[in-house]
Design a protein around this motif. Structure first.
Motif, PDB file in Angstrom:
ATOM      1  N   UNK A  50     -12.220  -2.014  -9.455  1.00 58.37           N
ATOM      2  CA  UNK A  50     -11.485  -2.886 -10.369  1.00 58.37           C
ATOM      3  C   UNK A  50     -12.035  -2.685 -11.775  1.00 58.37           C
ATOM      4  N   UNK A  51     -11.132  -2.646 -12.764  1.00 61.02           N
ATOM      5  CA  UNK A  51     -11.525  -2.538 -14.174  1.00 61.02           C
ATOM      6  C   UNK A  51     -10.786  -3.618 -14.968  1.00 61.02           C
ATOM      7  N   UNK A  52     -11.145  -3.821 -16.247  1.00 59.95           N
ATOM      8  CA  UNK A  52     -10.557  -4.947 -16.990  1.00 59.95           C
ATOM      9  C   UNK A  52      -9.078  -4.827 -17.318  1.00 59.95           C
ATOM     10  N   UNK A  53      -8.590  -3.647 -17.732  1.00 54.94           N
ATOM     11  CA  UNK A  53      -7.216  -3.524 -18.228  1.00 54.94           C
ATOM     12  C   UNK A  53      -6.486  -2.372 -17.550  1.00 54.94           C
ATOM     13  N   UNK A  54      -5.141  -2.407 -17.545  1.00 54.21           N
ATOM     14  CA  UNK A  54      -4.378  -1.282 -16.998  1.00 54.21           C
ATOM     15  C   UNK A  54      -4.663   0.028 -17.724  1.00 54.21           C
ATOM     16  N   UNK A  55      -4.891  -0.018 -19.044  1.00 59.74           N
ATOM     17  CA  UNK A  55      -5.208   1.198 -19.791  1.00 59.74           C
ATOM     18  C   UNK A  55      -6.522   1.809 -19.304  1.00 59.74           C
ATOM     19  N   UNK A  56      -7.512   0.947 -19.036  1.00 61.97           N
ATOM     20  CA  UNK A  56      -8.779   1.440 -18.508  1.00 61.97           C
ATOM     21  C   UNK A  56      -8.577   2.083 -17.141  1.00 61.97           C
ATOM     22  N   UNK A  57      -7.723   1.465 -16.310  1.00 61.18           N
ATOM     23  CA  UNK A  57      -7.539   2.004 -14.966  1.00 61.18           C
ATOM     24  C   UNK A  57      -6.893   3.389 -15.018  1.00 61.18           C
ATOM     25  N   UNK A  58      -5.883   3.556 -15.860  1.00 54.83           N
ATOM     26  CA  UNK A  58      -5.239   4.868 -15.947  1.00 54.83           C
ATOM     27  C   UNK A  58      -6.229   5.941 -16.364  1.00 54.83           C
ATOM     28  N   UNK A  59      -7.134   5.581 -17.266  1.00 54.72           N
ATOM     29  CA  UNK A  59      -8.130   6.552 -17.722  1.00 54.72           C
ATOM     30  C   UNK A  59      -9.189   6.833 -16.656  1.00 54.72           C
ATOM     31  N   UNK A  60      -9.424   5.875 -15.768  1.00 55.87           N
ATOM     32  CA  UNK A  60     -10.492   5.996 -14.773  1.00 55.87           C
ATOM     33  C   UNK A  60      -9.977   6.242 -13.359  1.00 55.87           C
ATOM     34  N   UNK A  61      -8.660   6.371 -13.198  1.00 55.88           N
ATOM     35  CA  UNK A  61      -8.047   6.525 -11.880  1.00 55.88           C
ATOM     36  C   UNK A  61      -8.691   7.660 -11.079  1.00 55.88           C
ATOM     37  N   UNK A  62      -8.840   8.826 -11.695  1.00 56.83           N
ATOM     38  CA  UNK A  62      -9.391   9.981 -10.969  1.00 56.83           C
ATOM     39  C   UNK A  62     -10.908   9.923 -10.821  1.00 56.83           C
ATOM     40  N   UNK A  77      -5.396  14.381  -3.016  1.00 57.80           N
ATOM     41  CA  UNK A  77      -3.933  14.415  -2.984  1.00 57.80           C
ATOM     42  C   UNK A  77      -3.336  13.028  -3.146  1.00 57.80           C
ATOM     43  N   UNK A  78      -3.936  12.037  -2.482  1.00 54.89           N
ATOM     44  CA  UNK A  78      -3.427  10.671  -2.554  1.00 54.89           C
ATOM     45  C   UNK A  78      -3.497  10.135  -3.988  1.00 54.89           C
ATOM     46  N   UNK A  79      -4.611  10.346  -4.655  1.00 53.00           N
ATOM     47  CA  UNK A  79      -4.747   9.862  -6.031  1.00 53.00           C
ATOM     48  C   UNK A  79      -3.797  10.590  -6.974  1.00 53.00           C
ATOM     49  N   UNK A  80      -3.467  11.833  -6.650  1.00 56.97           N
ATOM     50  CA  UNK A  80      -2.592  12.627  -7.522  1.00 56.97           C
ATOM     51  C   UNK A  80      -1.128  12.198  -7.428  1.00 56.97           C
ATOM     52  N   UNK A  81      -0.666  11.856  -6.238  1.00 60.52           N
ATOM     53  CA  UNK A  81       0.772  11.623  -6.057  1.00 60.52           C
ATOM     54  C   UNK A  81       1.168  10.146  -6.047  1.00 60.52           C
ATOM     55  N   UNK A  82       0.217   9.238  -5.839  1.00 59.98           N
ATOM     56  CA  UNK A  82       0.590   7.833  -5.723  1.00 59.98           C
ATOM     57  C   UNK A  82       0.964   7.238  -7.074  1.00 59.98           C
ATOM     58  N   UNK A  83       1.878   6.293  -7.007  1.00 58.21           N
ATOM     59  CA  UNK A  83       2.356   5.602  -8.204  1.00 58.21           C
ATOM     60  C   UNK A  83       1.304   4.629  -8.733  1.00 58.21           C
ATOM     61  N   UNK A  84       1.203   4.543 -10.076  1.00 58.73           N
ATOM     62  CA  UNK A  84       0.341   3.556 -10.727  1.00 58.73           C
ATOM     63  C   UNK A  84       1.232   2.479 -11.331  1.00 58.73           C
ATOM     64  N   UNK A 128       0.819  -1.209   0.000  1.00 57.05           N
ATOM     65  CA  UNK A 128       0.000   0.000   0.000  1.00 57.05           C
ATOM     66  C   UNK A 128       0.851   1.257   0.000  1.00 57.05           C
ATOM     67  N   UNK A 129       0.210   2.367  -0.349  1.00 62.25           N
ATOM     68  CA  UNK A 129       0.810   3.687  -0.297  1.00 62.25           C
ATOM     69  C   UNK A 129      -0.067   4.549   0.601  1.00 62.25           C
ATOM     70  N   UNK A 130       0.556   5.339   1.469  1.00 63.99           N
ATOM     71  CA  UNK A 130      -0.173   6.067   2.502  1.00 63.99           C
ATOM     72  C   UNK A 130       0.105   7.558   2.389  1.00 63.99           C
ATOM     73  N   UNK A 131      -0.950   8.332   2.506  1.00 65.62           N
ATOM     74  CA  UNK A 131      -0.832   9.791   2.611  1.00 65.62           C
ATOM     75  C   UNK A 131      -1.896  10.274   3.584  1.00 65.62           C
ATOM     76  N   UNK A 132      -1.462  10.809   4.722  1.00 68.14           N
ATOM     77  CA  UNK A 132      -2.396  11.218   5.758  1.00 68.14           C
ATOM     78  C   UNK A 132      -3.174  10.015   6.265  1.00 68.14           C
TER      79      UNK A 132
END
Length: 393
Positions: free
Chosen positions: A205-217, A178-185, A21-25
């Motif tokens: 959860x989404x089907x592909x890594x490309x989908x996740x990058x587009x839907x991360x925010x 802030x957490x979604x902005x700075x955390x590594x994908x 995991x990655x933690x911020x606050x």
């Protein structure tokens, strides 16, 4: 994972690996990595700009004229192939207009048809989380099937009437943006478990890594219960968790690789344990749409008072592997309301039988119904008599 007629009976992370995991606050984000990306299912976000959305629910096992009102920032469009071949990139697909837009001066309104609407042979649009919430609101909506004398005319004629619940946008959860902005994908990342003050706030959860990058925010546009919002305000850090390598046992690179692998495995097991309120929990699922080898469904965990309870939606393969998952944690008040309705329905809306099953007197149970916000279902004489007797005692 157990399957019954392709419907999920529990949630597992089959085919997914849990990364450290990655933690911020107070926000802890746990990445989920997919071992094998099939590519025969893709998800695309379709953004909406209106202040409110009105969705017609006709044909979805509801009464004629039933509508759902909410702020809906975006929908998801799923495209799939029936033969397992990769789905074409979304850049080459035609995007159709979705619903109608009305400008009412003080606010803009979008009119839409159905929570999940087929747009072409292999394309379906649905409204994430609202699909699950609409299913939650419609639970036992029709009210008593028997005209018990204790119920009001309104309840006998209209059931629960206009049901509503309140929630908080992810943008108001302290530290989440802030957490979604700075955390590594990660390169194989297709989802996350989000904890706020160590309480599970979301699983996505989404089907592909490309989908996740587009839907991360898009997690910021989801809605969360007021419990998660309060946790974000009350706490500014997570619980300390230390996992380290014992240097005294490291004598070679092979030892170091083994120690790190064990450390990651321990982390994954522990973070999975943190989400035990959702994982392997008995589900009550409802099929929404069958799309080739996939089933879009919404679900609710078996309700337990004083425990974590969730509603959500998922897309699963015939093998039980989850391609899409999104959840909403119910607040204690929402759980109590759903629990009371479920017990009333279980005993055919008979007040005395339900009160006895819950170890209440009739009057105590009536007061409990009042406290949950369902007093309007009972006639005034029953409500007044219960208040008078409880006050005397």
């Amino acid at each position: 994972m157990a399957l019954k007629s392709k419907l999920l009976t529990d949630i597992s992370l089959k085919g997914l690996d849990i990364a450290p995991s990655q933690v911020r606050g107070a926000v802890r984000i746990v990445p989920l990595l997919r071992r094998q990306v099939h590519g025969d299912l893709r998800l695309l976000r379709r953004s909406y700009d209106e202040d409110i959305t009105v969705v017609s629910l006709e044909g979805e096992m509801t009464k004629p004229g039933m509508k759902y009102f909410s702020y809906v920032p975006h929908g998801l469009v799923m495209s799939w192939s029936d033969d397992g071949s990769p789905v074409a990139s979304f850049g080459g697909q035609i995007v159709k207009p979705d619903g109608k837009r009305l400008d009412c001066g003080c606010a803009s309104v979008r009119l839409m048809h159905r929570m999940a609407k087929r747009e072409s042979a292999n394309q379906l649009r649905f409204l994430p989380l609202h699909l699950a919430m609409e299913g939650f609101l419609s639970l036992f909506f029709s009210g008593p099937d028997i005209a018990w004398s204790e119920y009001s005319r309104y309840a006998l004629s209209h059931g629960l009437g206009s049901r509503y619940e309140t929630a908080v946008s992810g943008r108001y959860i302290a530290g989440l943006e802030d957490a979604l902005r700075v955390f590594e994908i990660h390169s194989r990342q297709v989802g996350v478990l989000v904890f706020v003050a160590e309480a599970l706030a979301s699983a996505f959860v989404v089907p592909t890594p490309e989908d996740y990058r587009a839907l991360h925010t898009s997690l910021l546009e989801d809605f969360y219960s007021d419990l998660i919002y309060q946790y974000g305000l009350l706490y500014d850090t997570t619980l300390p968790m230390d996992v380290s390598v014992d240097e005294s046992k490291i004598n070679s690179l092979a030892d170091l690789r083994g120690a790190i692998a064990k450390m990651r495995s321990d982390w994954a097991s522990f973070q999975g344990f943190m989400a035990e309120g959702l994982l392997q929990r008995e589900l009550h699922s409802q099929r929404v749409y069958t799309a080739g080898p996939f089933v879009l469904q919404r679900f609710m965990t078996n309700l337990q008072l004083k425990h974590e309870n969730y509603i959500g939606e998922a897309i699963a393969r015939e093998t039980g592997e989850i391609e899409y998952l999104k959840i909403y944690r119910l607040s204690e008040a929402q759980t109590r309301r759903a629990y009371l309705l479920s017990k009333l329905a279980q005993y055919n809306w008979n007040l005395d039988a339900t009160a006895k099953a819950l170890s209440h007197t009739r009057e105590e149970f009536v007061c409990r119904i009042e406290a949950a916000g369902f007093g309007y279902l009972l006639n005034q004489q029953v409500r007044d008599a219960a208040r008078k007797k409880v006050k005397k005692s």
